[in-house]
Design a protein around this motif. Structure first.
Motif, short mmCIF file in Angstrom:
data_model
loop_
_atom_site.label_atom_id
_atom_site.label_comp_id
_atom_site.label_asym_id
_atom_site.label_seq_id
_atom_site.Cartn_x
_atom_site.Cartn_y
_atom_site.Cartn_z
N ALA A 174 0.83 -1.20 0.00
CA ALA A 174 0.00 0.00 0.00
C ALA A 174 0.87 1.26 0.00
N ALA A 175 0.54 2.22 0.87
CA ALA A 175 1.24 3.51 0.89
C ALA A 175 2.72 3.35 1.20
N ALA A 176 3.09 2.36 2.01
CA ALA A 176 4.52 2.15 2.32
C ALA A 176 5.28 1.85 1.04
N GLN A 177 4.71 1.01 0.18
CA GLN A 177 5.35 0.67 -1.09
C GLN A 177 5.43 1.90 -2.00
N GLU A 178 4.37 2.67 -2.04
CA GLU A 178 4.35 3.86 -2.89
C GLU A 178 5.40 4.88 -2.44
N ASN A 199 15.18 -3.56 17.43
CA ASN A 199 13.77 -3.61 17.78
C ASN A 199 12.98 -2.85 16.70
N LEU A 200 11.66 -2.84 16.83
CA LEU A 200 10.84 -2.19 15.81
C LEU A 200 11.06 -0.68 15.76
N HIS A 201 11.37 -0.07 16.88
CA HIS A 201 11.65 1.36 16.89
C HIS A 201 12.87 1.66 16.00
N GLU A 202 13.91 0.86 16.13
CA GLU A 202 15.11 1.05 15.31
C GLU A 202 14.82 0.79 13.83
N LEU A 203 13.95 -0.18 13.56
CA LEU A 203 13.57 -0.46 12.18
C LEU A 203 12.81 0.71 11.58
N ARG A 204 11.87 1.27 12.34
CA ARG A 204 11.13 2.45 11.86
C ARG A 204 12.08 3.63 11.60
N SER A 205 13.02 3.83 12.49
CA SER A 205 13.99 4.92 12.31
C SER A 205 14.81 4.73 11.05
N ALA A 206 15.23 3.50 10.80
CA ALA A 206 16.01 3.21 9.59
C ALA A 206 15.18 3.44 8.33
N LEU A 207 13.91 3.10 8.39
CA LEU A 207 13.03 3.32 7.23
C LEU A 207 12.91 4.81 6.92
N THR A 208 12.71 5.62 7.94
CA THR A 208 12.55 7.05 7.69
C THR A 208 13.86 7.72 7.29
N GLU A 209 14.97 7.15 7.75
CA GLU A 209 16.26 7.69 7.34
C GLU A 209 16.51 7.40 5.86
N LYS A 210 16.18 6.19 5.44
CA LYS A 210 16.40 5.80 4.04
C LYS A 210 15.32 6.37 3.12
N PHE A 211 14.10 6.49 3.64
CA PHE A 211 12.98 6.99 2.85
C PHE A 211 12.28 8.12 3.63
N PRO A 212 12.81 9.33 3.57
CA PRO A 212 12.25 10.44 4.34
C PRO A 212 10.75 10.68 4.08
N ALA A 214 8.14 4.38 -0.68
CA ALA A 214 9.51 3.88 -0.84
C ALA A 214 9.88 3.71 -2.31
N GLY A 215 8.87 3.58 -3.16
CA GLY A 215 9.15 3.39 -4.58
C GLY A 215 9.63 1.99 -4.91
N ALA A 216 9.35 1.03 -4.02
CA ALA A 216 9.78 -0.34 -4.25
C ALA A 216 8.88 -1.29 -3.47
N LYS A 217 8.70 -2.50 -4.00
CA LYS A 217 7.90 -3.50 -3.30
C LYS A 217 8.72 -4.21 -2.23
N THR A 218 10.00 -4.43 -2.50
CA THR A 218 10.86 -5.08 -1.52
C THR A 218 12.11 -4.23 -1.31
N ILE A 219 12.57 -4.22 -0.07
CA ILE A 219 13.81 -3.51 0.26
C ILE A 219 14.60 -4.36 1.25
N GLU A 220 15.86 -4.05 1.34
CA GLU A 220 16.74 -4.71 2.31
C GLU A 220 17.44 -3.61 3.09
N LEU A 221 17.41 -3.73 4.40
CA LEU A 221 18.08 -2.75 5.26
C LEU A 221 19.24 -3.43 5.98
N ASP A 222 20.37 -2.73 6.05
CA ASP A 222 21.55 -3.24 6.74
C ASP A 222 21.72 -2.53 8.07
#
Length: 82
Positions: free
Chosen positions: A9-13, A30-43, A15-23
């Motif tokens: 849905a909107a997350a895919q739109e 934890n999920l908080h760190e995952l959310r932070s990484a998502l917003t850092e990579k996809f503002p 980010a501009g991709a259906k699948t991503i990989e985060l390092d």
């Protein structure tokens, strides 16, 4: 460590991709760190990130979930229906 995300849905739109990989340097996050990484990579996801839901397999992940190397997760905004 690497975390694989399939976005919907909107997350895919946003980010501009259906699948991503985060390092991550840590061995687990934890999920908080995952959310932070998502917003850092996809503002563009910053407004949506606090509301995103995550699941592994058929199970929703609670906020205190620990994510480890190679986890494959799905990520989507809250849904409603009638």
């Amino acid at each position: 460590m690497k975390v694989h995300l399939t976005l919907f849905a909107a997350a895919q739109e946003l980010a501009g991709a259906k699948t991503i990989e985060l390092d991550f340097e840590q061995e687990q996050i934890n999920l908080h760190e995952l959310r932070s990484a998502l917003t850092e990579k996809f503002p563009a996801m910053s407004a949506l990130a606090p509301h995103l839901l995550f699941a592994a397999g058929t199970d929703y992940l609670p906020p205190e979930s620990i994510i480890t190397d190679g986890d494959q997760l799905v990520c989507f905004p809250p849904v409603s229906g009638g």
